[in-house]
Design a protein around this motif. Structure first.
Motif, PDB file in Angstrom:
ATOM      1  N   ARG A 307       0.851  -1.184   0.000  1.00 53.50           N
ATOM      2  CA  ARG A 307       0.000   0.000   0.000  1.00 53.50           C
ATOM      3  C   ARG A 307       0.890   1.238   0.000  1.00 53.50           C
ATOM      4  NH1 ARG A 307      -3.908   0.169   4.804  1.00 53.50           N
ATOM      5  NH2 ARG A 307      -2.041  -0.536   5.926  1.00 53.50           N
ATOM      6  N   PRO A 308       0.596   2.189  -0.859  1.00 55.54           N
ATOM      7  CA  PRO A 308       1.439   3.394  -0.922  1.00 55.54           C
ATOM      8  C   PRO A 308       1.476   4.119   0.422  1.00 55.54           C
ATOM      9  CG  PRO A 308      -0.072   3.298  -2.787  1.00 55.54           C
ATOM     10  CD  PRO A 308      -0.494   2.223  -1.829  1.00 55.54           C
ATOM     11  N   LEU A 309       2.597   4.800   0.645  1.00 58.10           N
ATOM     12  CA  LEU A 309       2.772   5.534   1.896  1.00 58.10           C
ATOM     13  C   LEU A 309       1.689   6.591   2.076  1.00 58.10           C
ATOM     14  CD1 LEU A 309       4.601   6.087   4.369  1.00 58.10           C
ATOM     15  CD2 LEU A 309       5.870   7.712   2.938  1.00 58.10           C
ATOM     16  N   GLU A 310       1.300   7.253   0.986  1.00 63.91           N
ATOM     17  CA  GLU A 310       0.261   8.276   1.089  1.00 63.91           C
ATOM     18  C   GLU A 310      -1.063   7.687   1.562  1.00 63.91           C
ATOM     19  OE1 GLU A 310       2.150   7.713  -1.476  1.00 63.91           O
ATOM     20  OE2 GLU A 310       3.472   9.484  -1.576  1.00 63.91           O
ATOM     21  N   GLN A 311      -1.366   6.483   1.077  1.00 63.42           N
ATOM     22  CA  GLN A 311      -2.614   5.835   1.487  1.00 63.42           C
ATOM     23  C   GLN A 311      -2.584   5.478   2.959  1.00 63.42           C
ATOM     24  OE1 GLN A 311      -3.660   2.394  -0.857  1.00 63.42           O
ATOM     25  NE2 GLN A 311      -5.100   1.631   0.664  1.00 63.42           N
ATOM     26  N   ARG A 312      -1.464   4.944   3.429  1.00 68.52           N
ATOM     27  CA  ARG A 312      -1.359   4.593   4.851  1.00 68.52           C
ATOM     28  C   ARG A 312      -1.404   5.830   5.731  1.00 68.52           C
ATOM     29  NH1 ARG A 312       3.817   1.616   5.905  1.00 68.52           N
ATOM     30  NH2 ARG A 312       4.576   2.276   3.872  1.00 68.52           N
ATOM     31  N   ARG A 313      -0.796   6.924   5.255  1.00 70.93           N
ATOM     32  CA  ARG A 313      -0.841   8.156   6.030  1.00 70.93           C
ATOM     33  C   ARG A 313      -2.273   8.685   6.111  1.00 70.93           C
ATOM     34  NH1 ARG A 313       2.767  10.915   3.436  1.00 70.93           N
ATOM     35  NH2 ARG A 313       4.487  10.729   4.917  1.00 70.93           N
ATOM     36  N   ALA A 314      -2.996   8.623   5.003  1.00 71.10           N
ATOM     37  CA  ALA A 314      -4.380   9.102   4.995  1.00 71.10           C
ATOM     38  C   ALA A 314      -5.265   8.279   5.920  1.00 71.10           C
ATOM     39  CB  ALA A 314      -4.929   9.081   3.576  1.00 71.10           C
ATOM     40  N   GLY A 316      -4.215   6.949   8.653  1.00 74.96           N
ATOM     41  CA  GLY A 316      -3.678   7.031  10.010  1.00 74.96           C
ATOM     42  C   GLY A 316      -3.016   5.760  10.470  1.00 74.96           C
ATOM     43  N   LYS A 317      -2.467   4.970   9.528  1.00 69.21           N
ATOM     44  CA  LYS A 317      -1.863   3.682   9.864  1.00 69.21           C
ATOM     45  C   LYS A 317      -0.424   3.617   9.364  1.00 69.21           C
ATOM     46  CE  LYS A 317      -6.182   1.062   9.861  1.00 69.21           C
ATOM     47  NZ  LYS A 317      -6.911  -0.096   9.294  1.00 69.21           N
ATOM     48  N   LEU A 318       0.337   4.636   9.695  1.00 67.76           N
ATOM     49  CA  LEU A 318       1.745   4.616   9.301  1.00 67.76           C
ATOM     50  C   LEU A 318       2.505   3.522  10.042  1.00 67.76           C
ATOM     51  CD1 LEU A 318       2.743   8.368   8.974  1.00 67.76           C
ATOM     52  CD2 LEU A 318       2.582   6.665   7.173  1.00 67.76           C
ATOM     53  N   PHE A 319       2.140   3.250  11.287  1.00 69.83           N
ATOM     54  CA  PHE A 319       2.781   2.180  12.052  1.00 69.83           C
ATOM     55  C   PHE A 319       1.874   1.765  13.197  1.00 69.83           C
ATOM     56  CE2 PHE A 319       4.190   6.191  13.846  1.00 69.83           C
ATOM     57  CZ  PHE A 319       3.967   6.022  15.198  1.00 69.83           C
ATOM     58  N   GLN A 320       2.117   0.555  13.690  1.00 67.33           N
ATOM     59  CA  GLN A 320       1.392   0.024  14.835  1.00 67.33           C
ATOM     60  C   GLN A 320       2.376  -0.682  15.755  1.00 67.33           C
ATOM     61  OE1 GLN A 320      -1.727  -1.755  11.895  1.00 67.33           O
ATOM     62  NE2 GLN A 320      -2.693  -1.833  13.895  1.00 67.33           N
ATOM     63  N   MET A 321       2.163  -0.577  17.043  1.00 67.98           N
ATOM     64  CA  MET A 321       2.993  -1.275  18.022  1.00 67.98           C
ATOM     65  C   MET A 321       2.311  -2.582  18.399  1.00 67.98           C
ATOM     66  SD  MET A 321       5.654   0.675  18.449  1.00 67.98           S
ATOM     67  CE  MET A 321       6.388  -0.203  19.834  1.00 67.98           C
ATOM     68  N   VAL A 322       3.022  -3.704  18.166  1.00 71.57           N
ATOM     69  CA  VAL A 322       2.496  -5.023  18.531  1.00 71.57           C
ATOM     70  C   VAL A 322       3.618  -5.817  19.173  1.00 71.57           C
ATOM     71  CG1 VAL A 322       0.794  -5.030  16.654  1.00 71.57           C
ATOM     72  CG2 VAL A 322       3.052  -6.040  16.286  1.00 71.57           C
ATOM     73  N   THR A 323       3.261  -6.832  19.953  1.00 69.54           N
ATOM     74  CA  THR A 323       4.266  -7.724  20.526  1.00 69.54           C
ATOM     75  C   THR A 323       4.586  -8.831  19.522  1.00 69.54           C
ATOM     76  OG1 THR A 323       2.635  -9.181  21.547  1.00 69.54           O
ATOM     77  CG2 THR A 323       3.366  -7.271  22.831  1.00 69.54           C
ATOM     78  N   ILE A 324       5.683  -9.540  19.773  1.00 61.94           N
ATOM     79  CA  ILE A 324       6.042 -10.656  18.896  1.00 61.94           C
ATOM     80  C   ILE A 324       4.947 -11.711  18.923  1.00 61.94           C
ATOM     81  CG2 ILE A 324       7.669 -12.562  18.609  1.00 61.94           C
ATOM     82  CD1 ILE A 324       9.911 -10.739  19.434  1.00 61.94           C
ATOM     83  N   ASP A 325       4.387 -11.970  20.096  1.00 65.29           N
ATOM     84  CA  ASP A 325       3.281 -12.934  20.203  1.00 65.29           C
ATOM     85  C   ASP A 325       2.087 -12.506  19.362  1.00 65.29           C
ATOM     86  OD1 ASP A 325       3.962 -15.166  21.516  1.00 65.29           O
ATOM     87  OD2 ASP A 325       3.207 -14.580  23.495  1.00 65.29           O
ATOM     88  N   GLN A 326       1.716 -11.257  19.440  1.00 65.32           N
ATOM     89  CA  GLN A 326       0.573 -10.774  18.656  1.00 65.32           C
ATOM     90  C   GLN A 326       0.840 -10.888  17.158  1.00 65.32           C
ATOM     91  OE1 GLN A 326       0.369  -6.849  20.359  1.00 65.32           O
ATOM     92  NE2 GLN A 326      -1.286  -7.395  21.790  1.00 65.32           N
ATOM     93  N   LEU A 327       2.049 -10.556  16.750  1.00 64.93           N
ATOM     94  CA  LEU A 327       2.385 -10.669  15.336  1.00 64.93           C
ATOM     95  C   LEU A 327       2.391 -12.124  14.895  1.00 64.93           C
ATOM     96  CD1 LEU A 327       3.218  -9.217  12.754  1.00 64.93           C
ATOM     97  CD2 LEU A 327       5.595  -9.364  13.508  1.00 64.93           C
ATOM     98  N   GLN A 328       2.796 -13.026  15.800  1.00 62.45           N
ATOM     99  CA  GLN A 328       2.795 -14.447  15.475  1.00 62.45           C
ATOM    100  C   GLN A 328       1.382 -14.946  15.201  1.00 62.45           C
ATOM    101  OE1 GLN A 328       5.851 -16.363  15.409  1.00 62.45           O
ATOM    102  NE2 GLN A 328       4.422 -17.592  14.194  1.00 62.45           N
TER     103      GLN A 328
END
Length: 793
Positions: A307-314, A316-328
């Protein structure tokens, strides 16, 4: 010519010639007698009354003499005063700089400029009309810095034995040893593939656990086929280091474009390239074709997930904090804990470790695709990962691999209508790799040669003048409220500046560190014929010398010993990653530089509130202590002011300054946007500056601040100089040096460049500066003297 007699000596002159005497016939009024007029002084036999002078003629003569003397005196005074003024102006006005660095700069300006173009009509072509290829100033400066590193690395005997310097010099030498690399061929890479379990296209393949292969690729070879993982500070306070998971980097645009024909051609060229790689590694042609096609299919599907950076910025999902367990749980195909632990050893990780994920949706889709491939095409997935590794290692391989890569890039450039990339010499590639792996060592050596204490002192003096001008200018910004203005001034005064090189680069001990984890580089051994009878041959790996052959060189034999260049390259990859991890585990008392000391990119760090100007940037033609001040202020000074304005980017964004005069601010921003949209590009089109307006604002403000600082310096300091034979005043030279920074061919800009095209970076700020039109005498209504201007900073 004899001087005229003074009035007091006139009677004595007449007495000495036998003429009029003072006791002769004066009237009571003190005048001369009129009787008989005045006879010649040499006629002595006249009557006394006849010899009396006239009462009117001597007075008339005296008046005439006095007027002549007065006029002569005035003329002498005017002449002397004029000569004095000429002397003063000549001694205090700008004189030509005749030093070698100024002559070099003049040659550069003359080579890039086109003085047949009217500066008021097209100042970009006036300054940059002849700039071609590497004449682009930033690129030319970057290459000059690399040439300096090359001279350092090729200087014989300039390192300390057993130190990091020696390993850096040896690595560079092995990279330049193309004969040994050609002799080794694909053998070193085949050994790497065997360590990974092999692949089916060569007929020798062991089905290994997918995550084991992925773990080896990430930790031992620095290759990330499905995502990227790296250590960086968090983008928000407290800016502590965190592992970040991001999208992978694809060098081939395998995404469905509007033009289906072009997409099909791109796929065809990429398939040809992968077939070449498989064939060079000894694969069977039919199997290579099959595995290459499936690898393209996997890459294309991954590309669709991006997904383009502009789309993620629009969103509001430029980044998310998750734990390794959650990502697993969300992306179960990857064994996240084991892969990340192997990559970032010795950093201790646990299932509760927080990660910063830039695109969680991509990771979910990627995981699902991997699970599908594992269930039906496990061997194809292995081939896909190995082909990707070969792509990244091709620069360390022989010319066949590199030529295949160059051919692909050239053909993709033609299909996507990108300008062709010029071929780079081998030495430049080797300098870049050596600088990447041995930066602490080369940083010390570069700064020692290219950034003397006097240069640093002069650069710091320039920065101080620029910073003071910005503080002064903040007092007059109309859209700022008083509280915001004071906070802005405090931000500037509290700013840290890093100039030249990081603190650690100035410590000689770091230049000589041993790099104990770097394996030995390929070395050469000279053997006498008495010890070995063999031809002059380069050997590598497990090859042996054939006995019983006669020497073509009667004195010495040259043999390649030790690991291949590829093995040395991989050893340096692992060492660099370990040093990066170790540096993040230690407390760092100062800012972590994001650019090498020989780099040419300045930047502002939000987390540390630090502005950085590397030594590589503060070099000719942008800066030199011996340049005219106009050059330093116009080039390096405008760059410094541009970076300082990055501090206030947030104020220009919607809602970034709620206490400010919103109407005045938005009016200035709209004016700026309209200003850039009305300036034509060379092809006659116009540019939509909505994506680049922040950089446009910094360009315009940076030029204004640098000009203000320079004008103040002119007011209080004498001894300004100009470039000889250029016919530019100091102020005109200031604007010329600003434009020189932007010189490059208009069509060489990257699509994602946050800056405007080079012509706009010149014409936008200069046409918005009234002083430019005044000093170049631009007529009203000309491109560089528009009827209205914007005031943002």
């Amino acid at each position: 010519m004899h001087p005229l007699p003074e009035p007091a000596s006139l009677p004595s002159l007449l007495l000495s010639s036998g003429g009029w005497r003072p006791e002769w016939g004066r009237t009571r009024a003190g005048g001369m007698s009129r009787a008989g007029g005045m006879r010649p002084p040499w006629n002595q036999e006249r009557a006394p009354e006849e010899r009396l002078p006239s009462a009117t003629e001597p007075g008339r003569q005296w008046s005439m003499v006095r007027r002549m003397l007065t006029a002569g005196l005035l003329f002498s005074l005017l002449l002397g005063f004029s000569l004095l003024l000429v002397y003063i102006f000549r001694s205090c006005g700008p004189g030509p700089c005749m030093t070698p660095v100024c002559w070099d700069l003049l040659a550069r300006y003359l080579a890039s400029g086109n003085t047949s173009v009217a500066p008021c009509t097209d100042f970009f072509n006036f300054a940059c009309g002849q700039a071609k290829g590497t004449d682009y100033s930033f690129q030319a400066l970057a290459e000059e810095n690399k040439k300096r590193l090359r001279r350092i690395l090729e200087a014989p005997g300039s390192w300390h034995l057993g130190s990091g310097e020696e390993k850096a010099f040896q690595f560079y030498s092995s990279c330049m040893d193309t004969d040994a690399i050609e002799a080794a061929g694909a053998a070193p890479l085949r050994q790497v593939i065997e360590e990974l379990g092999g692949w089916r296209i060569s007929g020798n393949w062991t089905s290994l656990d997918f995550n084991r292969t992925l773990r080896l690729l990430m930790s031992q070879y620095g290759y990330f086929p499905f995502f990227r993982a790296y250590l960086r500070p968090r983008p928000t306070p407290p800016y502590t280091p965190v592992i970040q998971i991001d999208q992978p980097e694809f060098d081939v645009p395998l995404k469905q474009e509007k033009e289906q024909k072009i997409y099909a051609q791109i796929v065809r060229e990429y398939l040809t390239y992968l077939n070449q790689l498989g064939t060079l590694l000894g694969g069977e042609p039919n199997k290579v074709q099959e595995h290459a096609f499936l690898s393209i299919s996997i890459t294309s599907q991954l590309f669709q997930f991006l997904r383009p950076l502009e789309q993620r910025r629009a969103q509001g999902k430029l980044f998310q904090m998750v734990t390794i367990d959650q990502l697993q749980e969300m992306a179960p195909a990857i064994d996240w804990l084991s892969c990340l632990q192997a990559t970032f050893t010795p950093m201790p990780l646990s299932p509760s470790q927080l990660l910063l994920v830039h695109d969680l949706e991509y990771l979910k889709n990627m995981s699902q695709l991997v699970e599908e491939q594992l269930s039906i095409h496990r061997d194809f997935l292995q081939s896909h990962m190995i082909l990707g590794l070969v792509r990244t290692l091709s620069p360390a391989l022989d010319s066949k691999f590199q030529e295949a890569r160059r051919s692909l890039i050239q053909k993709l450039g033609e299909l996507t209508e990108r300008p062709p990339m010029p071929a780079r010499p081998r030495w430049m590639k080797c300098v870049e790799e050596t600088g990447t792996f041995f930066e602490p060592t080369l940083a010390t050596l570069f700064v020692r040669e290219a950034f003397s204490p006097s240069t640093q002192s002069a650069a710091m003096e320039l920065f101080t003048a620029i910073k003071n001008a910005l503080v002064s200018r903040l007092r007059r910004i109309p859209w700022m409220d008083e509280k915001t203005r004071k906070e802005a001034q405090n931000r500037v005064t509290q700013l840290q500046v890093k100039m030249g090189a990081p603190e650690w680069a100035l410590k000689p001990s770091l230049a000589r560190q041993e790099y104990n984890d770097v394996g030995p580089c390929p070395c050469q051994l000279l053997i006498s014929p008495q010890l070995l009878l063999s031809p002059l041959t380069r050997l590598s790996g497990r090859q042996s010398v054939h006995p019983g052959r006669s020497l073509t060189n009667p004195f010495l034999a040259l043999i390649q010993l030790g690991p291949s260049y590829l093995q040395s390259f991989l050893s340096c990859v692992r060492s660099l990653r370990a040093r990066i991890v170790q540096s993040f585990l230690q407390s760092f008392p100062y800012h972590r530089w994001q650019v090498s000391p020989w780099g040419v990119n300045a930047y502002y760090s939000i987390p540390d509130h630090v502005v950085v100007f590397p030594a590589g940037l503060l070099q000719p033609p942008f800066f030199h202590p011996g340049y005219p001040r106009a050059v330093n202020f116009g080039a390096a000074g405008s760059i410094m002011a541009h970076e300082l304005l990055h501090i206030f980017y947030q104020l220009l964004l919607p809602g970034g300054c709620p206490a400010c005069d919103t109407r005045a601010l938005q009016g200035a921003l709209l004016c700026l946007k309209h200003h850039y949209e009305t300036i034509p590009l060379p092809n006659g089109t116009f540019f939509n500056g909505s994506r680049t307006f922040l950089e446009n604002a910094a360009d315009i403000g940076g030029l204004a601040i640098a000009l203000q600082a320079y004008s103040k310096r002119l007011l209080w300091h004498r001894g300004e100089t100009i470039l000889p034979n250029l016919d530019l005043s100091p102020q005109q030279l200031f604007f010329r040096s600003y434009a020189q920074v932007m010189c490059r061919e208009p069509g060489t800009q990257e699509p994602q460049d946050p800056h405007s095209p080079p012509t706009l970076r010149v014409h936008g700020p200069l046409s918005n500066t009234p002083a430019f039109a005044r000093y170049f005498h631009c007529p009203h209504g000309a491109l560089m003297n528009p009827s209205s201007r914007c005031q943002l900073w």
